[in-house]
Structure formats: structure tokens, C-alpha cells
Design an enzyme around this catalytic site. Sequence first.
Site, PDB file in Angstrom:
ATOM      1  N   GLN A  10       0.829  -1.202   0.000  1.00  0.00           N
ATOM      2  CA  GLN A  10       0.000   0.000   0.000  1.00  0.00           C
ATOM      3  C   GLN A  10       0.867   1.257   0.000  1.00  0.00           C
ATOM      4  OE1 GLN A  10      -3.273  -0.608   2.573  1.00  0.00           O
ATOM      5  NE2 GLN A  10      -4.077   1.455   2.390  1.00  0.00           N
ATOM      6  N   SER A  95       3.883  -6.511   2.615  1.00  0.00           N
ATOM      7  CA  SER A  95       2.578  -6.440   3.273  1.00  0.00           C
ATOM      8  C   SER A  95       1.507  -7.063   2.382  1.00  0.00           C
ATOM      9  CB  SER A  95       2.258  -4.990   3.660  1.00  0.00           C
ATOM     10  OG  SER A  95       1.124  -4.928   4.498  1.00  0.00           O
ATOM     11  N   LEU A  96       0.541  -6.288   1.882  1.00  0.00           N
ATOM     12  CA  LEU A  96      -0.488  -6.886   1.017  1.00  0.00           C
ATOM     13  C   LEU A  96       0.134  -7.570  -0.191  1.00  0.00           C
ATOM     14  CD1 LEU A  96      -1.560  -5.543  -1.958  1.00  0.00           C
ATOM     15  CD2 LEU A  96      -1.689  -3.557  -0.468  1.00  0.00           C
ATOM     16  N   ARG A 120      -9.382  -7.978   4.254  1.00  0.00           N
ATOM     17  CA  ARG A 120      -8.214  -7.500   5.003  1.00  0.00           C
ATOM     18  C   ARG A 120      -8.226  -5.982   5.121  1.00  0.00           C
ATOM     19  NH1 ARG A 120      -2.739  -6.051   3.810  1.00  0.00           N
ATOM     20  NH2 ARG A 120      -1.180  -6.955   5.220  1.00  0.00           N
ATOM     21  N   HIS A 204       0.245  -3.102  11.150  1.00  0.00           N
ATOM     22  CA  HIS A 204       1.361  -3.952  11.585  1.00  0.00           C
ATOM     23  C   HIS A 204       1.819  -3.644  13.009  1.00  0.00           C
ATOM     24  CE1 HIS A 204       1.630  -5.791   7.670  1.00  0.00           C
ATOM     25  NE2 HIS A 204       1.667  -4.597   7.112  1.00  0.00           N
ATOM     26  N   GLN A 253       1.175 -11.722  10.090  1.00  0.00           N
ATOM     27  CA  GLN A 253       1.628 -10.520   9.381  1.00  0.00           C
ATOM     28  C   GLN A 253       0.785  -9.294   9.729  1.00  0.00           C
ATOM     29  OE1 GLN A 253       0.234  -8.994   5.821  1.00  0.00           O
ATOM     30  NE2 GLN A 253       1.889  -9.882   4.613  1.00  0.00           N
TER      31      GLN A 253
END
Length: 313
Positions: A10, A95-96, A120, A204, A253
Site C-alpha cells: 500500500q 505487506s499486502l 483485510r 502492523h 503478518q
Amino acid sequence: MARAFIFPGQGSQAVGMGRALAESFPQAKAVFDEVDEALGQSLSTLMFEGPTEELTLTANAQPALMAASLAVVRVLQATRGLDLVRDVAAVAGHSLGEYTALAAAGTFTISDTARLLRIRGEAMQGAVAPGAGAMAALIGADAELALSIASEAAEGDVCDVANDNGAGQVVLSGGKAAVERAVAIAQARGIKRAVMLNVSAPFHCSMMSPAAEAMQDALTRVAMKAPLVPVYSNVLASPVVEPAAIRQALVAQVTGTVRWRECVEAMAAAGIDQFYEIGSGKVLTGLVKRIASGSTAAPVGTPDDVAAFPTLS
């Protein structure tokens, strides 16, 4: 020579991403159509035309970035002879982007990945009340120093290391007051730059626990296959191949540190010396060049980038 595909997270979204690919290649358009159908929304129109404020919403940005990346993979397969198993030694995503990497490697279908990322994004956005959390970037700090600053700043609140991006870039996440204290402490310690980030939630960190629970539930309902190539996990900084281990890593995560520096170092140590950032932007390209100095890195996100990519068959 060994090649890795890496997938952005992102922040790399931009209005217009994927549009030229969709106009030039039917394989790309097919990916966008599939994602639109899976979500019951013309996400591709939002990607191509905006507005920026709507595309930037976490629930939209996450599946949109995945779609842009998978469109590139499908175009490379169709036009450059890409065979993932033969031509790519490993994949990883920030991440994503880890979900994108898993979709590219065949663990998830594109439709399931789009739906997972919608869940998510909504879960991460809704996990913390607006204004309660914050994130900050420490430029010129390594992970050890950042952890020390976060521990000092917490004072009973949450202040975690969210991202170890490498090249002296570490991101903290947690309660707003704690993160503000961390910025002040970092500045007092002479860190090159410490700034609050314009984000909608503290990603996170342990405040994301409700989102982790939502992903635990969502991931148990989705079919998973072993990936065709090794996928480097954000939280482990090592490859995962068993679906159960992948599921566990994806849940961890949400609240855990994105260990991007260590992922790149591990891939380089495994002999990978060519990194291609697949999709929108070139943030990871810049990080890789500073983490693995003996490697090459290049973005592949436009028709011109596709044309410059080597023919593989």
C-alpha cells in the site's frame, strides 16, 4: 543468474495504474474483469479514472494493487514466454504484496485473493477507532535502534516496529501519543529524519489484533495450494511452502513486523541477483538497490516495461 518477482504494498497505488496494460493486452483486461466480478464492483474504473481519495481507501487500494500486479504477470506469460517455475527462483511481496505473490505462485486464485484483500483492508481499517493510532517513519535508523526508541516511547501504550524496509528506513506503529513520543525521542537522538505518516490506521502493530482474527477466519474458508515457487514470508523472512504455514504467517503478518530488509537479504544470500518489481510504482526497486548492492532491480508495470523485459522462450 537467478530472478525474483517482488510485489508492492500500500502506498504504491496511483490513478491510471493498469490502464495502458488493459488497453494494450487482453490478458490484462481479463484480470481486471475477474477482480471486478469477484468484488461486485468496477474497481478497474476506480483504478483507471479515480478519484484518488477513493482509490487510496485501504479496502480499495489493496485489491487494486494486486490486480495491477497480476495483470503484468499474465501479460509476461502471454507475450514474453514467462514460465514462473522455470524462470523465477522466488517471489515476495511487501505487506499486502505477499498475497499478490501467493496468487502469482498459484496458492490462491485471483478472485479469492481480491476477496481476501477486500476483507483485510476493511478489517484493518476498522480495527482501531479513527485518530487513536498513528505511524511514523524513522529515516537513518536501523531496526535495533528503532526498537529501542519504540520501547522507550511506549510507556504502557503500543509502539511497535511495523516495517523494517532497509536502507535506514524503519516505520513505527501504535497509539498516537506513543508514536508522537517516539518521533520526539528519535529527533533528540539525532536520527536523520523522524516524521509522522499520513495513514488511516496503525498497521502492523498489536492494535491490529481484531483484523488478525478476521483474517484467521477468512483464510480458513479459502482453498489454498502449495506455491509453485518459494514465497518469502514477511514475518519469517524465509520461504514458506506448506498451506498451513502460509496461513499462519499471513495471520501473524497483520500484527507483526514486515521484515522486508531481511527478506531481500535472504533472497540475495540464496543466489538471487535480479529483482523485478511487478505492478504499480518502483518503491521496492529503490529499496532493493540499497539493500542488495550487487543485484539489479527494475520495475515492470507499463507496456514499455513489458517490451523491455527479456524474452524467455
